[in-house]
Design a protein around this motif. Structure first.
Motif, mmCIF file in Angstrom:
data_model
loop_
_atom_site.group_PDB
_atom_site.id
_atom_site.type_symbol
_atom_site.label_atom_id
_atom_site.label_comp_id
_atom_site.label_asym_id
_atom_site.label_seq_id
_atom_site.Cartn_x
_atom_site.Cartn_y
_atom_site.Cartn_z
ATOM 1 N N GLN A 1 -1.233 -5.472 0.457
ATOM 2 C CA GLN A 1 -0.080 -4.909 -0.178
ATOM 3 C C GLN A 1 -0.266 -4.835 -1.753
ATOM 4 O O GLN A 1 -0.675 -5.704 -2.416
ATOM 5 C CB GLN A 1 1.126 -5.638 -0.040
ATOM 6 N N LYS B 1 4.262 -1.057 -3.376
ATOM 7 C CA LYS B 1 4.052 -0.232 -2.165
ATOM 8 C C LYS B 1 4.382 -1.431 -1.121
ATOM 9 O O LYS B 1 4.371 -2.256 -1.127
ATOM 10 C CB LYS B 1 2.510 0.163 -2.118
ATOM 11 N N GLU B 2 4.340 -0.754 0.061
ATOM 12 C CA GLU B 2 4.645 -1.211 1.255
ATOM 13 C C GLU B 2 3.485 -2.070 1.751
ATOM 14 O O GLU B 2 2.201 -1.495 1.534
ATOM 15 C CB GLU B 2 5.235 -0.456 2.352
ATOM 16 N N ARG B 3 3.403 -3.175 2.606
ATOM 17 C CA ARG B 3 2.444 -3.812 3.253
ATOM 18 C C ARG B 3 1.981 -2.682 4.343
ATOM 19 O O ARG B 3 2.523 -1.898 4.954
ATOM 20 C CB ARG B 3 2.788 -4.785 3.860
ATOM 21 N N GLU B 4 0.379 -2.462 4.138
ATOM 22 C CA GLU B 4 -0.503 -1.685 5.078
ATOM 23 C C GLU B 4 -1.278 -2.476 5.814
ATOM 24 O O GLU B 4 -2.026 -3.240 5.364
ATOM 25 C CB GLU B 4 -1.407 -0.861 3.966
#
Length: 123
Positions: free
Chosen positions: A39, A43-46
């Motif tokens: 993350q 930003k969103e966790r990927e």
């Protein structure tokens, strides 16, 4: 009680390499799904990579060909070898575990156990 502790993060120049480790306690790595996520700020966790009980691996598109996930069951440790690092790889990296799954490890949130993360910075 499952505990996961990541290590190995740091600062590296673009094109460099790092190896992250995730030490597991109260849990055997051999039979269940494990994964790496990351993350970046804002930003969103990927999802980065998963590995199942048969050591079958799966990678997110952004890291394919550059990152390799593996595990050493004797050492209760999950690894993420990262090569050819790019500035966009800068993020907090987390390992996750799901003792309820042996196969079909998802590359999305839903894992019940998480580590606290290790920071990777690429400049």
């Amino acid at each position: 009680h499952v505990q996961l502790v990541e290590s190995g993060g740091g600062s590296v120049q673009a094109g460099g390499s790092l190896r992250l480790s995730c030490a597991a306690s109260g849990y055997t790595l051999s039979s269940y799904c494990m994964a790496w996520f990351r993350q970046a700020p804002g930003k969103e966790r990927e999802g980065v990579a998963t590995i199942n009980s048969l050591n079958t691996t799966f990678y997110g598109d952004s890291v394919k060909g550059r990152f390799t996930v593996s595990k050493d069951t004797a050492k209760y440790t999950l690894y993420l070898q990262m090569t050819n690092l790019r500035p966009e790889d800068t993020a907090m990296y987390y390992c996750a575990a799901d003792p309820s799954r042996a196969y079909g490890c998802p590359l999305r949130d839903g894992y019940p156990y998480w580590g606290r993360g290790t920071q990777v910075t690429v400049s």
